[in-house]
Write a protein that holds these residues in place. Structure first.
Motif, PDB file in Angstrom:
ATOM      1  N   PHE A  88      -2.024   6.896   4.442  1.00 28.88           N
ATOM      2  CA  PHE A  88      -1.030   5.823   4.356  1.00 28.88           C
ATOM      3  C   PHE A  88      -1.423   4.671   5.277  1.00 28.88           C
ATOM      4  CE2 PHE A  88       1.143   9.992   4.132  1.00 28.88           C
ATOM      5  CZ  PHE A  88       1.618   9.941   2.826  1.00 28.88           C
ATOM      6  N   THR A  89      -1.315   3.447   4.780  1.00 25.76           N
ATOM      7  CA  THR A  89      -1.593   2.281   5.616  1.00 25.76           C
ATOM      8  C   THR A  89      -0.649   1.134   5.261  1.00 25.76           C
ATOM      9  OG1 THR A  89      -3.261   1.418   4.082  1.00 25.76           O
ATOM     10  CG2 THR A  89      -4.045   2.838   5.854  1.00 25.76           C
ATOM     11  N   ALA A  90      -0.552   0.188   6.186  1.00 22.07           N
ATOM     12  CA  ALA A  90       0.194  -1.051   5.922  1.00 22.07           C
ATOM     13  C   ALA A  90      -0.299  -2.110   6.907  1.00 22.07           C
ATOM     14  CB  ALA A  90       1.696  -0.832   6.078  1.00 22.07           C
ATOM     15  N   ASP A  91      -1.570  -2.304   6.955  1.00 17.59           N
ATOM     16  CA  ASP A  91      -2.372  -3.211   7.797  1.00 17.59           C
ATOM     17  C   ASP A  91      -3.549  -2.466   8.402  1.00 17.59           C
ATOM     18  OD1 ASP A  91      -0.982  -5.527   7.263  1.00 17.59           O
ATOM     19  OD2 ASP A  91       0.191  -5.480   9.116  1.00 17.59           O
ATOM     20  N   CYS A  92      -3.367  -1.176   8.755  1.00 19.48           N
ATOM     21  CA  CYS A  92      -4.500  -0.387   9.231  1.00 19.48           C
ATOM     22  C   CYS A  92      -5.532  -0.235   8.115  1.00 19.48           C
ATOM     23  CB  CYS A  92      -4.027   0.990   9.702  1.00 19.48           C
ATOM     24  SG  CYS A  92      -2.986   0.941  11.188  1.00 19.48           S
ATOM     25  N   VAL A  93      -6.712   0.240   8.481  1.00 16.31           N
ATOM     26  CA  VAL A  93      -7.833   0.291   7.537  1.00 16.31           C
ATOM     27  C   VAL A  93      -7.909   1.663   6.864  1.00 16.31           C
ATOM     28  CG1 VAL A  93     -10.320  -0.027   7.264  1.00 16.31           C
ATOM     29  CG2 VAL A  93      -9.098  -1.308   9.037  1.00 16.31           C
ATOM     30  N   PRO A  94      -7.809   1.704   5.524  1.00 16.03           N
ATOM     31  CA  PRO A  94      -8.069   2.958   4.810  1.00 16.03           C
ATOM     32  C   PRO A  94      -9.530   2.995   4.377  1.00 16.03           C
ATOM     33  CG  PRO A  94      -7.091   1.371   3.298  1.00 16.03           C
ATOM     34  CD  PRO A  94      -7.310   0.648   4.627  1.00 16.03           C
ATOM     35  N   ILE A  95     -10.168   4.141   4.561  1.00 20.12           N
ATOM     36  CA  ILE A  95     -11.576   4.274   4.215  1.00 20.12           C
ATOM     37  C   ILE A  95     -11.774   5.537   3.387  1.00 20.12           C
ATOM     38  CG2 ILE A  95     -13.946   4.435   5.087  1.00 20.12           C
ATOM     39  CD1 ILE A  95     -12.903   3.167   7.712  1.00 20.12           C
ATOM     40  N   CYS A 140     -19.000   4.574   0.624  1.00 16.12           N
ATOM     41  CA  CYS A 140     -17.780   4.384   1.409  1.00 16.12           C
ATOM     42  C   CYS A 140     -17.055   3.113   0.962  1.00 16.12           C
ATOM     43  CB  CYS A 140     -18.107   4.286   2.895  1.00 16.12           C
ATOM     44  SG  CYS A 140     -18.970   5.742   3.540  1.00 16.12           S
ATOM     45  N   VAL A 141     -15.744   3.210   0.902  1.00  9.66           N
ATOM     46  CA  VAL A 141     -14.920   2.075   0.490  1.00  9.66           C
ATOM     47  C   VAL A 141     -13.936   1.738   1.608  1.00  9.66           C
ATOM     48  CG1 VAL A 141     -13.254   1.199  -1.193  1.00  9.66           C
ATOM     49  CG2 VAL A 141     -15.084   2.747  -1.941  1.00  9.66           C
ATOM     50  N   ILE A 142     -13.958   0.477   2.032  1.00 19.34           N
ATOM     51  CA  ILE A 142     -12.988  -0.032   3.010  1.00 19.34           C
ATOM     52  C   ILE A 142     -11.911  -0.773   2.231  1.00 19.34           C
ATOM     53  CG2 ILE A 142     -12.626  -1.590   4.959  1.00 19.34           C
ATOM     54  CD1 ILE A 142     -15.519  -1.034   5.793  1.00 19.34           C
ATOM     55  N   GLY A 143     -10.705  -0.236   2.263  1.00 18.82           N
ATOM     56  CA  GLY A 143      -9.639  -0.751   1.420  1.00 18.82           C
ATOM     57  C   GLY A 143      -8.838  -1.882   2.047  1.00 18.82           C
ATOM     58  N   PRO A 144      -7.788  -2.319   1.360  1.00 18.27           N
ATOM     59  CA  PRO A 144      -6.950  -3.426   1.833  1.00 18.27           C
ATOM     60  C   PRO A 144      -6.378  -3.138   3.225  1.00 18.27           C
ATOM     61  CG  PRO A 144      -6.428  -2.880  -0.440  1.00 18.27           C
ATOM     62  CD  PRO A 144      -7.323  -1.791   0.059  1.00 18.27           C
ATOM     63  N   SER A 145      -6.509  -4.096   4.104  1.00 11.87           N
ATOM     64  CA  SER A 145      -6.057  -3.960   5.490  1.00 11.87           C
ATOM     65  C   SER A 145      -6.074  -5.345   6.116  1.00 11.87           C
ATOM     66  CB  SER A 145      -6.979  -3.004   6.261  1.00 11.87           C
ATOM     67  OG  SER A 145      -8.327  -3.190   5.899  1.00 11.87           O
ATOM     68  N   ILE A 146      -5.475  -5.468   7.282  1.00  8.87           N
ATOM     69  CA  ILE A 146      -5.374  -6.790   7.884  1.00  8.87           C
ATOM     70  C   ILE A 146      -6.773  -7.271   8.303  1.00  8.87           C
ATOM     71  CG2 ILE A 146      -4.915  -6.009  10.246  1.00  8.87           C
ATOM     72  CD1 ILE A 146      -2.785  -8.354  10.320  1.00  8.87           C
ATOM     73  N   GLY A 147      -7.100  -8.505   7.937  1.00  5.54           N
ATOM     74  CA  GLY A 147      -8.437  -9.022   8.166  1.00  5.54           C
ATOM     75  C   GLY A 147      -8.544  -9.826   9.453  1.00  5.54           C
ATOM     76  N   SER A 213       0.202 -10.348   1.137  1.00  4.90           N
ATOM     77  CA  SER A 213       1.418  -9.556   1.328  1.00  4.90           C
ATOM     78  C   SER A 213       2.329  -9.567   0.098  1.00  4.90           C
ATOM     79  CB  SER A 213       2.202 -10.070   2.546  1.00  4.90           C
ATOM     80  OG  SER A 213       2.558 -11.432   2.379  1.00  4.90           O
ATOM     81  N   ASP A 214       2.017 -10.415  -0.876  1.00  2.00           N
ATOM     82  CA  ASP A 214       2.746 -10.363  -2.147  1.00  2.00           C
ATOM     83  C   ASP A 214       2.265  -9.195  -3.003  1.00  2.00           C
ATOM     84  OD1 ASP A 214       0.249 -11.692  -2.348  1.00  2.00           O
ATOM     85  OD2 ASP A 214       0.824 -12.567  -4.272  1.00  2.00           O
ATOM     86  N   LYS A 215       1.097  -8.646  -2.668  1.00  2.00           N
ATOM     87  CA  LYS A 215       0.515  -7.560  -3.461  1.00  2.00           C
ATOM     88  C   LYS A 215       0.452  -6.231  -2.718  1.00  2.00           C
ATOM     89  CE  LYS A 215      -2.520 -10.700  -6.083  1.00  2.00           C
ATOM     90  NZ  LYS A 215      -2.197 -11.939  -5.364  1.00  2.00           N
ATOM     91  N   PHE A 216       0.461  -6.281  -1.377  1.00  2.00           N
ATOM     92  CA  PHE A 216       0.314  -5.058  -0.585  1.00  2.00           C
ATOM     93  C   PHE A 216       1.315  -5.052   0.568  1.00  2.00           C
ATOM     94  CE2 PHE A 216      -3.841  -5.903  -2.478  1.00  2.00           C
ATOM     95  CZ  PHE A 216      -4.136  -4.683  -3.057  1.00  2.00           C
ATOM     96  N   HIS A 217       1.722  -3.861   0.965  1.00  2.00           N
ATOM     97  CA  HIS A 217       2.602  -3.733   2.121  1.00  2.00           C
ATOM     98  C   HIS A 217       1.854  -4.165   3.383  1.00  2.00           C
ATOM     99  CE1 HIS A 217       5.442  -1.628  -0.372  1.00  2.00           C
ATOM    100  NE2 HIS A 217       4.578  -0.675  -0.644  1.00  2.00           N
ATOM    101  N   SER A 218       2.537  -4.945   4.230  1.00  2.00           N
ATOM    102  CA  SER A 218       1.953  -5.396   5.492  1.00  2.00           C
ATOM    103  C   SER A 218       2.965  -5.164   6.602  1.00  2.00           C
ATOM    104  CB  SER A 218       1.576  -6.878   5.426  1.00  2.00           C
ATOM    105  OG  SER A 218       1.232  -7.370   6.714  1.00  2.00           O
ATOM    106  N   TYR A 219       2.591  -4.350   7.571  1.00  2.00           N
ATOM    107  CA  TYR A 219       3.486  -4.025   8.679  1.00  2.00           C
ATOM    108  C   TYR A 219       3.890  -5.274   9.445  1.00  2.00           C
ATOM    109  CZ  TYR A 219       5.244  -1.405  12.728  1.00  2.00           C
ATOM    110  OH  TYR A 219       6.034  -0.893  13.716  1.00  2.00           O
TER     111      TYR A 219
END
Length: 236
Positions: A88-95, A140-147, A213-219
């Protein structure tokens, strides 16, 4: 907007895994949302396994005896078929980590603490031990996260990372108007490369959850939301 995104390279080149990253349309912490989104041919949700995430460097092995069990930790590995791993993520990096030779997988939640403690390296090291993984065979895939465009941090935190990244070739932070912005993407890419993962096999989606943030949850944007993006990975 779709309920999840998939990765074309994974779908085209790896027929033994399924990877999906959920969007703002659903809350991955809701089993009901997942059931309404994915069918049995996508993921066997009866065997869904996730952690109690605590921003640690702990990697848990999923075997026949503990499918579906929740333990404290921030990464999961398995080589079992039809056992979806979920972080689970909401700004952290999912890999997502995929061993294409031995058909083993890892799913990692890496916030700044997990990144600092090199949880992605811990995950690969454990996959080497358990599944004879060779980093040459990893995708390896680095997914949506805060840039780095949006992840403002203190100078102290940047200096903390300086202590472990002194030989890093790439810049891992930027300064704008005397403010510091940490680049968790480049740091995790660097760690993957030092583990031996080939550059061509590191897929960084470069999707900032704050900008999108219109497409993904952002903490940060959504006022400490409890809803989460889910990175779900399964050996078929």
């Amino acid at each position: 907007m779709e309920n999840y995104i998939s990765i074309k390279k994974i779908e085209d080149e790896l027929d033994f895994v399924k990877l999906a990253i959920t969007t703002k349309n659903i809350d991955s912490k809701s089993k009901e949302d997942l059931i309404n989104t994915f069918n049995k041919d996508d993921f066997n949700l009866d065997n869904l396994t996730s952690n109690i995430q605590i921003h640690s460097d702990i990697v848990n092995i999923v075997n026949e005896e503990n499918i579906g069990c929740k333990k404290e930790g921030d990464a999961l590995i398995t080589n079992l078929r039809e056992v979806p791993l979920l972080v689970f993520t909401a700004d952290c990096v999912p890999i997502a980590i995929i061993d294409k030779k031995n058909k083993a997988i890892g799913a990692v939640h890496a916030g700044w603490r997990g990144t600092y403690s090199k949880i992605v390296k811990n995950t690969i090291d454990l996959m080497k031990k358990e599944y004879n993984t060779n980093p040459d065979d990893l995708i390896c895939v680095i997914g949506p996260s805060i840039g780095p465009c949006c992840y403002e941090v203190s100078k102290d935190l940047v200096e903390k990372f300086n202590t472990i990244l002194t030989n890093m070739e790439e810049t891992f932070y930027i300064i704008k108007e005397e403010k510091y912005y940490l680049d968790l993407w480049s740091i995790n890419e660097y760690i993957l490369k030092t583990c031996g993962v080939k550059v061509k096999n590191i897929i960084n989606l470069n999707i900032c959850t704050s900008c999108n943030s219109d497409k993904f949850h952002s903490y940060r944007v959504h006022e400490k939301t409890n809803k989460r993006i889910g990175l779900m990975l399964q050996v078929k």
